[in-house]
Enzyme design. Structure first.
Site, PDB file in Angstrom:
ATOM      1  N   CYS A  71       0.938  -1.341  -0.046  1.00 33.21           N
ATOM      2  CA  CYS A  71       0.019   0.046  -0.178  1.00 33.21           C
ATOM      3  C   CYS A  71       1.000   1.041  -0.203  1.00 33.21           C
ATOM      4  CB  CYS A  71      -0.366   0.139   1.722  1.00 33.21           C
ATOM      5  SG  CYS A  71      -2.129   1.382   1.609  1.00 33.21           S
ATOM      6  N   CYS A 384     -11.736 -10.550  20.013  1.00 34.87           N
ATOM      7  CA  CYS A 384     -10.760 -10.253  19.279  1.00 34.87           C
ATOM      8  C   CYS A 384      -9.581  -9.666  20.237  1.00 34.87           C
ATOM      9  CB  CYS A 384     -11.853  -8.916  18.534  1.00 34.87           C
ATOM     10  SG  CYS A 384     -12.424  -7.682  19.663  1.00 34.87           S
TER      11      CYS A 384
END
Ligand SMILES: C[S@@+](CC[C@H](N)C(=O)[O-])C[C@H]1O[C@@H](n2cnc3c(N)ncnc32)[C@H](O)[C@@H]1O
Length: 426
Positions: A71, A384
């Site tokens: 990216c 998470c």
């Protein structure tokens, strides 16, 4: 060692939150931005008795799994800490972090199956939250820089699905074109449904949008099937501008509706494997207690298998979605309540299994102890955060639950975040 020193360090391993661990003069040093195997030059920020913290200044010799980040924004954007690491090495690192978190909490892993499932690195994200700032009347949209409040203008985030990227582009252009009326916008929440047609955006604002600006905005965001704004502060109402703020995701047992402000899993590519992994430990369960149930992603398949399900969710938008999504199942109670307040009801339910999917803070001792007081013999814990998972598994172990399997699902590729499903029995 003192703050401001420049030191050369060999990174031994990666630890949670994307930091590299090195040692210097008998002290552990955590280096933000350093990857396993790197030799780095770092600037010391903080020195405590047992450890120090430092920021990466330069990679002197890269670790063997460093790569050119795919990216263009990776050098500054704080969203993707692991972009400069080969994807397989990211998975290995996350696995190590999970194992270390459990070992530190003294949760034994002998005989425990540990599986890892990777994700596509691009085009997986169908929920996003972008910060908005205004520079000389021009909007800047993006994510914060690592370790700072500076906003990085992210023109194209490769994580977004093509539909969400298009929606973000439209809102960006609309903010620029209607800047005079939209300078109160501070944050943007975007979501896309799995049906490929529903897409919604919410502008978080510190001053109300006037109706004329709002309707011009709607005309400039044609790919949104729902658009609205919300003021600052917890519980601020959602104000609809155009369309409906709901996202629709077809699942094997029906279509799930979720309000754009409800929690919904962010990785569309791994939704099926997440659902299958979370439900597998509960096969054959008849009476299921589901905690932190959101809009009902797991409740819907549970409803088709169990005789009774009590699904508890605290956020009003998600709880309303759950009631809507489960309305056809008379044997499912979709309760809007804080899990800890619902606990006195659990004894009556005669549950044989439980599924928990708490936020990052985990369930905590109060909820774990209350769960242990029920007849539940099997637990699927979807987490998470490996540190709060480890803390809660250690406590479940004190209550006689044994860990049977762990499955790490890389719902957040290129970031340091990870999802884990733990299966327990007693
Ligand atoms: C990680 S999400 C899981 C949602 C759902 N299982 C899913 O996969 O879509 C956690 C959910 O717990 C809810 N929540 C957070 N704290 C809570 C609490 N103390 N009591 C009840 N629900 C809570 C959040 O609103 C959110 O919907």
């Amino acid at each position: 060692m003192k703050p401001g020193d420049r030191v050369s360090l060999q990174i031994e391993k990666g630890v949670y939150r994307g930091r590299g661990l090195a040692r210097s003069g008998g002290r552990v040093v955590f280096v933000t931005g350093a990857l396993p195997g790197d030799r780095v030059r770092a600037r010391v920020d903080k020195v405590k008795r047992d450890f120090a913290e430092a920021a990466l200044e330069a990679v002197e010799e890269p670790g063997s799994a460093r790569r050119e980040p795919p990216c263009a924004h990776a050098a500054r954007c704080g969203g993707c800490t692991y972009q400069p690491l080969e994807y397989e090495a990211q998975l290995a690192l996350k696995r190590d972090v999970l194992v270390e978190s459990l070992s530190r909490a003294r949760v034994p892993l002998d005989g425990v199956d540990l599986a890892v499932t990777g994700s596509p690195e691009e085009g997986w994200r169908w929920r996003a939250r972008l910060h908005v700032e205004w520079e000389a009347g021009r909007p800047v949209l993006g994510f914060r820089e690592e370790g700072s409040h500076a906003l990085v203008d992210v023109e194209r985030c490769p994580q977004l699905t093509p539909g969400l990227a298009r929606l973000a582009d439209e809102v960006r252009s609309a903010l620029a074109a209607e800047a005079a009326g939209l300078r109160g916008v501070e944050e943007l929440r975007l979501g896309e449904g799995g049906d490929g047609a529903s897409r919604a955006a919410v502008l978080n604002v510190h001053r109300a949008l006037d109706p004329q600006t709002a309707s011009r905005l709607a005309a400039r965001v044609p790919s949104a099937s729902g658009l609205g704004w919300q003021g600052a502060g917890p519980g601020a109402p959602f104000v609809r501008i155009a369309g409906e703020p709901y996202l629709f995701t077809p699942r094997p047992h029906g279509v799930l509706r979720s309000h754009v402000l409800s929690f919904f899993q962010g990785n569309g590519a791994l939704l099926d494997v997440l659902e299958a992994t979370a439900l597998a430990p509960l096969a054959g369960a008849r009476r299921v207690l589901e905690l932190y149930s959101g809009a009902g992603l797991f409740t819907l398949p549970l409803a088709t298998r169990a005789e009774h399900v009590r699904a508890v969710e605290g956020a009003p938008w998600a709880a309303a979605d759950a009631r809507h999504n489960l309305a056809a199942f008379g044997h499912v109670q979709a309760i809007e309540a804080a899990v800890e307040h619902d606990a006195p009801e659990w004894a009556r339910g005669r549950f044989d299994a439980a599924l928990l999917d708490p936020p990052r803070a985990g369930a905590g001792p109060e909820v774990v102890d209350a769960l242990a007081r029920t007849r539940v013999a099997r637990v699927a814990y979807v987490s998470c955060d490996p540190t709060t998972l480890a803390r809660d598994l250690a406590r479940l172990r004190e209550h006689g639950f044994a860990l049977r399997s762990l499955h790490l699902l890389d719902l957040f590729p290129d970031t340091f975040h990870m999802e884990t499903v733990a299966a327990l029995e007693r």
